[in-house]
Design an enzyme around this catalytic site. Structure first.
Site, PDB file in Angstrom:
ATOM      1  N   ASP A   1     -15.575 -73.260 -71.017  1.00 22.98           N
ATOM      2  CA  ASP A   1     -15.935 -74.627 -71.373  1.00 22.98           C
ATOM      3  C   ASP A   1     -16.360 -74.730 -72.844  1.00 22.98           C
ATOM      4  O   ASP A   1     -17.041 -73.842 -73.361  1.00 22.98           O
ATOM      5  CB  ASP A   1     -17.105 -75.049 -70.473  1.00 22.98           C
ATOM      6  CG  ASP A   1     -17.527 -76.491 -70.669  1.00 22.98           C
ATOM      7  OD1 ASP A   1     -16.765 -77.377 -70.281  1.00 22.98           O
ATOM      8  OD2 ASP A   1     -18.645 -76.714 -71.193  1.00 22.98           O
TER       9      ASP A   1
ATOM     10  N   GLU B   1     -11.025 -74.155 -73.361  1.00 22.18           N
ATOM     11  CA  GLU B   1     -11.045 -75.591 -73.633  1.00 22.18           C
ATOM     12  C   GLU B   1     -11.480 -75.797 -75.075  1.00 22.18           C
ATOM     13  O   GLU B   1     -12.645 -75.611 -75.411  1.00 22.18           O
ATOM     14  CB  GLU B   1     -12.027 -76.316 -72.706  1.00 22.18           C
ATOM     15  CG  GLU B   1     -11.952 -77.823 -72.901  1.00 22.18           C
ATOM     16  CD  GLU B   1     -13.289 -78.563 -72.819  1.00 22.18           C
ATOM     17  OE1 GLU B   1     -13.265 -79.783 -72.635  1.00 22.18           O
ATOM     18  OE2 GLU B   1     -14.361 -77.925 -72.947  1.00 22.18           O
TER      19      GLU B   1
HETATM   20  C1  GLC Z   1     -16.504 -79.831 -71.489  1.00 21.43           C
HETATM   21  C2  GLC Z   1     -16.312 -80.393 -70.094  1.00 21.43           C
HETATM   22  C3  GLC Z   1     -17.058 -81.679 -69.989  1.00 21.43           C
HETATM   23  C4  GLC Z   1     -18.529 -81.391 -70.218  1.00 21.43           C
HETATM   24  C5  GLC Z   1     -18.757 -80.677 -71.542  1.00 21.43           C
HETATM   25  C6  GLC Z   1     -20.120 -80.085 -71.608  1.00 21.43           C
HETATM   26  O1  GLC Z   1     -15.918 -80.620 -72.453  1.00 21.43           O
HETATM   27  O2  GLC Z   1     -14.962 -80.526 -69.814  1.00 21.43           O
HETATM   28  O3  GLC Z   1     -16.865 -82.309 -68.754  1.00 21.43           O
HETATM   29  O4  GLC Z   1     -19.262 -82.579 -70.196  1.00 21.43           O
HETATM   30  O5  GLC Z   1     -17.858 -79.618 -71.732  1.00 21.43           O
HETATM   31  O6  GLC Z   1     -20.234 -78.981 -70.765  1.00 21.43           O
END
Ligand code: GLC
Length: 489
Positions: free
Chosen positions: A226, A286
């Site tokens: 993440d 991500e």
């Molecule tokens: C990422 C997740 C999102 C979350 C953020 C903080 O972008 O996909 O849903 O709010 O991280 O963890």
């Protein structure tokens, strides 16, 4: 809504060539499916999806040709950010079930050949995590577990402090929050309930490796990492923090240390595999970062990082996108990342963005599946895309954070109570109104439907013609007019 502006021809010359060089690893042309656990299937009738529900739904993933599923967080959490605020990284939140339920799910997944990928949220914990409590209290070993700073003297209010820098968080507002007890600011790139870990602290790094090991030992096949770009922030030599231009986040995203951290995690996974055997454990990253950065996140020749940094280029698809625009989006990745690493992945949705059907229009939902599956590499399907689920507007005048709920509504299994998602008629988010016609059971029974087409494409994807040919081509694509985008396999 304009005329149909995108069309697609797929010519599959099945079986003409055999895998030429370097056999592909399982993930390289895999079909990944993102499950948002709160919304997939509710087994206990409380209106919120859970792990036993996922276990029930695994056969469906097999039926539609998925290789693996990545689950948004299922860990213990006060749910300020629906599980992305973790209070215990090695336990399951009771909303979702227990560790025993998790093991049962994993066993079933292994038995039917679906790989399980967990969400790994290393940038921050919940403010209710015991490590944060300990850090506030400056307990031994935890004093620098998070990013703490004194702040600047406030010339207007002597004795008061101003935030250490002008940094703005992802969800708006200052990235710094004053803590009365510790008399310092802590950094939070996301909500104030999500304090950032200090990855310059070796103990934090070790703790995170323990977390990875805990889930690897239980048998998971990889992790979606993440918020990768947010792991480090720039510090001046004197310990102060430089202000940044809020539009480019030069000091708060994609720092070089983050690249090294990914290499460290990959090394850990490789060493784990060497010791314990099994297939490749995969890392998905991500990162809404430029390709030059994603390139580094994959590796630099001597070090390897995440195999799959999500490719969000197709996020740009909209009602007026034509075939040449599609070519531009696809070329970006193919001419650089594919050329260099021979890997590609295609994402059109996730729990943070509106659903693709709403972006491109109803009439193009099948074309999107042709596009994703026709291109070489990994397809990522956000739950419900395979049946053409659309956004559910859950609030008026919503903030950005609230609009994210639009694409998180309960999965539409059938035309029964709560679309077969739950036995309760009260679900945590409303079920979409179109569930009587858009649901798995109905689309499965029609001779020709979005789901049927999706499944047929997935089948085609497993044929030899669709395998990725490292350095050998074996496919071509391109816009042959404004209206026709062609892929040849
Ligand atoms: C990422 C997740 C999102 C979350 C953020 C903080 O972008 O996909 O849903 O709010 O991280 O963890």
């Amino acid at each position: 809504m304009g005329k149909l502006t995108l069309s697609l021809v797929v010519l599959a010359l099945v079986g003409l060539t055999s895998l030429a060089s370097g056999a592909t690893d399982w993930w390289e042309d895999s079909s990944l499916y993102q499950i948002y656990p709160r919304s997939f299937k509710d087994s206990d009738g409380n209106g919120i999806g859970d792990i036993n529900g996922i276990t029930e739904g695994l056969d469906y993933l097999k039926e539609i040709g998925m290789t693996a599923t990545w689950l948004s967080p299922i860990f213990k959490s006060p749910m300020a950010d629906n599980g992305y605020d973790i209070s215990n990284f090695t336990d399951i939140d009771p909303i979702f079930g227990t560790l025993e339920d998790f093991d049962v799910m994993l066993k079933k997944a292994k038995a039917i050949g679906i790989k399980i990928i967990l969400d790994f949220v290393p940038n921050h914990s919940s403010n209710e995590c015991e490590w944060f409590e300990k850090s506030i209290n400056r307990e031994d070993g935890y004093e620098d577990f998070y990013v703490w700073a004194d702040g600047k003297d406030d010339p207007q209010n002597p004795g008061k402090k101003l935030p250490p820098s002008n940094w703005e968080g992802v969800f708006g507002g200052s990235m710094w929050k004053w803590n009365e007890k510790r008399q310092q600011f802590y950094l939070h790139q996301f909500l104030e309930e999500q304090p950032d870990f200090n990855f310059r602290n070796k103990q934090v790094r070790e703790k995170m490796l323990d977390v990875l090991k805990f889930w690897l030992d239980r048998g998971v096949d990889g992790f979606r990492i993440d918020a990768v770009p947010h792991m480090f922030e720039k510090v001046n030599d004197d310990g102060s923090y430089p202000d940044e231009d809020p539009t480019n986040h030069y000091y708060t995203q994609d720092q070089y240390e983050t690249v090294e951290l990914l290499y460290e995690w990959r090394e850990f996974l490789e060493a784990y595999r060497k010791k314990n055997g099994g297939e490749t454990r995969v890392l998905l990253a991500e990162a809404y970062s430029p390709l030059t950065m994603l390139d580094k996140y994959i590796g630099n020749g001597t070090h390897q990082g995440a195999q799959i940094p999500f490719n969000f280029a197709l996020w740009g698809l909209n009602l007026t996108t034509n075939a040449r625009d599609v070519q531009g989006m696809v070329d970006g990745w193919m001419s650089f990342m594919w050329k260099k690493h021979q890997t590609a992945n295609w994402v059109t949705g996730n729990h943070d963005m509106g659903r693709v059907v709403d972006r491109v229009g109803e009439n193009k939902k099948d074309l999107i599946h042709f596009l994703l599956t026709g291109l070489p590499g990994v397809t990522v399907t956000y739950y419900g895309e395979e049946i053409g689920m659309s956004n559910v507007v859950t609030c008026e005048n919503c903030s950005y954070v609230e609009t994210r709920s639009f694409s998180r509504s309960p999965f539409q299994w059938n035309d029964g109570e709560s679309a077969g998602f739950s036995s309760s008629n009260e679900t945590w988010l409303p079920v979409a109104e179109d569930y009587k016609s858009v649901n798995v059971e109905r689309l499965r029974s029609l001779p020709r439907s979005t789901l049927k087409m999706f499944v047929a494409l997935q089948k085609l994807k497993t044929s030899s013609a669709f395998k990725a040919f490292k350095n050998k081509g074996g496919f071509s694509y391109g816009a042959i007019s404004e209206n026709v985008f062609q892929i040849i396999r």
